[in-house]
Motif scaffolding. Structure first.
Motif, PDB file in Angstrom:
ATOM      1  N   ASP A  36       0.647  -0.959   0.137  1.00 23.07           N
ATOM      2  CA  ASP A  36       0.094   0.014  -0.286  1.00 23.07           C
ATOM      3  C   ASP A  36       0.981   1.196  -0.065  1.00 23.07           C
ATOM      4  OD1 ASP A  36      -2.515  -1.259  -0.175  1.00 23.07           O
ATOM      5  OD2 ASP A  36      -2.541  -1.272   2.218  1.00 23.07           O
ATOM      6  N   THR A  37       1.991   1.370   0.974  1.00 20.90           N
ATOM      7  CA  THR A  37       2.968   2.599   0.716  1.00 20.90           C
ATOM      8  C   THR A  37       3.287   3.071  -0.905  1.00 20.90           C
ATOM      9  OG1 THR A  37       2.804   1.821   3.167  1.00 20.90           O
ATOM     10  CG2 THR A  37       4.340   3.630   2.275  1.00 20.90           C
ATOM     11  N   LYS A  75       1.663   6.795  -7.182  1.00 20.23           N
ATOM     12  CA  LYS A  75       1.054   7.155  -7.011  1.00 20.23           C
ATOM     13  C   LYS A  75       0.650   8.507  -7.534  1.00 20.23           C
ATOM     14  CE  LYS A  75      -4.606   8.056  -6.814  1.00 20.23           C
ATOM     15  NZ  LYS A  75      -5.523   7.636  -6.048  1.00 20.23           N
ATOM     16  N   TRP A  76       1.721   9.085  -6.767  1.00 18.71           N
ATOM     17  CA  TRP A  76       1.883  10.747  -5.698  1.00 18.71           C
ATOM     18  C   TRP A  76       3.072  11.039  -7.431  1.00 18.71           C
ATOM     19  CZ3 TRP A  76       6.520  13.360  -5.168  1.00 18.71           C
ATOM     20  CH2 TRP A  76       6.167  14.562  -4.648  1.00 18.71           C
ATOM     21  N   LEU A  77       4.303  10.005  -7.586  1.00 16.29           N
ATOM     22  CA  LEU A  77       5.110  10.384  -8.641  1.00 16.29           C
ATOM     23  C   LEU A  77       3.857  10.730  -9.446  1.00 16.29           C
ATOM     24  CD1 LEU A  77       7.776   8.003  -7.169  1.00 16.29           C
ATOM     25  CD2 LEU A  77       8.097  10.378  -7.198  1.00 16.29           C
ATOM     26  N   GLU A  78       3.622   9.835 -10.227  1.00 16.05           N
ATOM     27  CA  GLU A  78       2.896   9.770 -11.311  1.00 16.05           C
ATOM     28  C   GLU A  78       1.754  10.754 -11.174  1.00 16.05           C
ATOM     29  OE1 GLU A  78       0.446   6.168 -11.355  1.00 16.05           O
ATOM     30  OE2 GLU A  78       3.179   4.873 -11.654  1.00 16.05           O
ATOM     31  N   ASN A  79       0.813  11.518 -10.026  1.00 19.02           N
ATOM     32  CA  ASN A  79       0.129  12.356 -10.329  1.00 19.02           C
ATOM     33  C   ASN A  79       1.674  14.023 -10.102  1.00 19.02           C
ATOM     34  OD1 ASN A  79      -1.973  11.160  -9.852  1.00 19.02           O
ATOM     35  ND2 ASN A  79      -2.269  11.194  -8.222  1.00 19.02           N
ATOM     36  N   ASN A  80       2.463  14.121 -10.229  1.00 13.75           N
ATOM     37  CA  ASN A  80       3.252  15.337  -9.494  1.00 13.75           C
ATOM     38  C   ASN A  80       4.243  14.418 -11.221  1.00 13.75           C
ATOM     39  OD1 ASN A  80       2.569  16.948  -7.427  1.00 13.75           O
ATOM     40  ND2 ASN A  80       3.044  14.252  -6.561  1.00 13.75           N
ATOM     41  N   LYS A 129       6.438  15.328   2.161  1.00 10.42           N
ATOM     42  CA  LYS A 129       7.937  16.398   2.640  1.00 10.42           C
ATOM     43  C   LYS A 129       9.214  15.826   1.799  1.00 10.42           C
ATOM     44  CE  LYS A 129       9.699  19.100   6.138  1.00 10.42           C
ATOM     45  NZ  LYS A 129      10.195  19.348   6.669  1.00 10.42           N
ATOM     46  N   GLU A 130       9.008  14.601   2.134  1.00 10.78           N
ATOM     47  CA  GLU A 130      10.708  14.031   1.693  1.00 10.78           C
ATOM     48  C   GLU A 130      11.065  13.746   0.249  1.00 10.78           C
ATOM     49  OE1 GLU A 130      12.084  10.525   4.106  1.00 10.78           O
ATOM     50  OE2 GLU A 130      11.989  11.581   6.137  1.00 10.78           O
ATOM     51  N   PHE A 131       9.482  13.750  -0.253  1.00 11.83           N
ATOM     52  CA  PHE A 131       9.810  13.218  -1.369  1.00 11.83           C
ATOM     53  C   PHE A 131       9.689  14.629  -2.585  1.00 11.83           C
ATOM     54  CE2 PHE A 131       7.626   9.258  -3.493  1.00 11.83           C
ATOM     55  CZ  PHE A 131       8.605   8.187  -2.130  1.00 11.83           C
ATOM     56  N   LEU A 132       9.182  15.948  -1.627  1.00 11.05           N
ATOM     57  CA  LEU A 132       9.642  17.358  -2.234  1.00 11.05           C
ATOM     58  C   LEU A 132      10.758  17.581  -2.231  1.00 11.05           C
ATOM     59  CD1 LEU A 132       5.694  18.299  -1.426  1.00 11.05           C
ATOM     60  CD2 LEU A 132       6.899  18.255  -3.456  1.00 11.05           C
ATOM     61  N   GLU A 133      11.489  17.627  -1.151  1.00 15.62           N
ATOM     62  CA  GLU A 133      13.257  17.704  -1.227  1.00 15.62           C
ATOM     63  C   GLU A 133      13.941  16.935  -1.967  1.00 15.62           C
ATOM     64  OE1 GLU A 133      13.842  16.415   2.872  1.00 15.62           O
ATOM     65  OE2 GLU A 133      12.590  18.276   3.588  1.00 15.62           O
ATOM     66  N   LEU A 134      13.385  15.896  -2.236  1.00 10.79           N
ATOM     67  CA  LEU A 134      14.147  14.658  -3.539  1.00 10.79           C
ATOM     68  C   LEU A 134      13.763  15.548  -4.725  1.00 10.79           C
ATOM     69  CD1 LEU A 134      13.929  11.445  -2.040  1.00 10.79           C
ATOM     70  CD2 LEU A 134      15.892  12.302  -2.879  1.00 10.79           C
ATOM     71  N   LEU A 135      12.881  15.928  -5.023  1.00 13.20           N
ATOM     72  CA  LEU A 135      12.892  16.439  -6.149  1.00 13.20           C
ATOM     73  C   LEU A 135      13.377  17.689  -6.421  1.00 13.20           C
ATOM     74  CD1 LEU A 135       8.991  16.043  -6.573  1.00 13.20           C
ATOM     75  CD2 LEU A 135      10.659  14.654  -8.155  1.00 13.20           C
TER      76      LEU A 135
END
Length: 118
Positions: A11-12, A18-23, A107-113
């Motif tokens: 699930d995670t 999904k978050w990556l694809e939506n962004n 938040k961590e995904f945004l930092e990585l991007l």
């Protein structure tokens, strides 16, 4: 380029994908089960972060370990068990811009991007 490691029915991992694809973020997905563990940098993760950060101690797989295995856990045992039972590894594992993260936090995904664009 982001590499996302995990198991497709987790699930995670689904949330992260999904978050990556939506962004609109391009990424490569490596499924521990389908793609195998041979090319997974598990030793590097253990060396860098230690088994305590790499293994998911709340997982069903962790609970299935014997008390002796849990008490004797170290990086070497975590490597052997992680390759044998990849569901022990926290998911997803994200590698991008020379950084590795465990789990999914927006938040961590945004930092990585942000780091990947620099």
């Amino acid at each position: 380029m982001i590499t996302l490691y995990g198991i497709k029915n987790c699930d995670t991992v689904k949330k992260a994908r999904k978050w990556l694809e939506n962004n609109g973020v391009e990424y490569r997905f490596h499924d521990f089960r389908e793609d195998g563990m041979e090319s997974v940098p598990l030793q590097k993760w253990l060396d860098q972060f230690g088994w305590e950060s790499v293994l998911n101690r709340r997982s069903t797989s962790w609970r299935a370990l014997t008390d002796d295995q849990k008490e004797q856990m170290d990086n070497a045992l975590a490597l052997a068990l992680g390759k044998e039972t990849p569901t022990l590894i926290k998911r997803p594992v994200t590698e991008s811009a020379g950084e590795t993260r465990f789990g999914f936090k927006e938040k961590e995904f945004l930092e990585l991007l942000a780091k990947g664009k620099n």
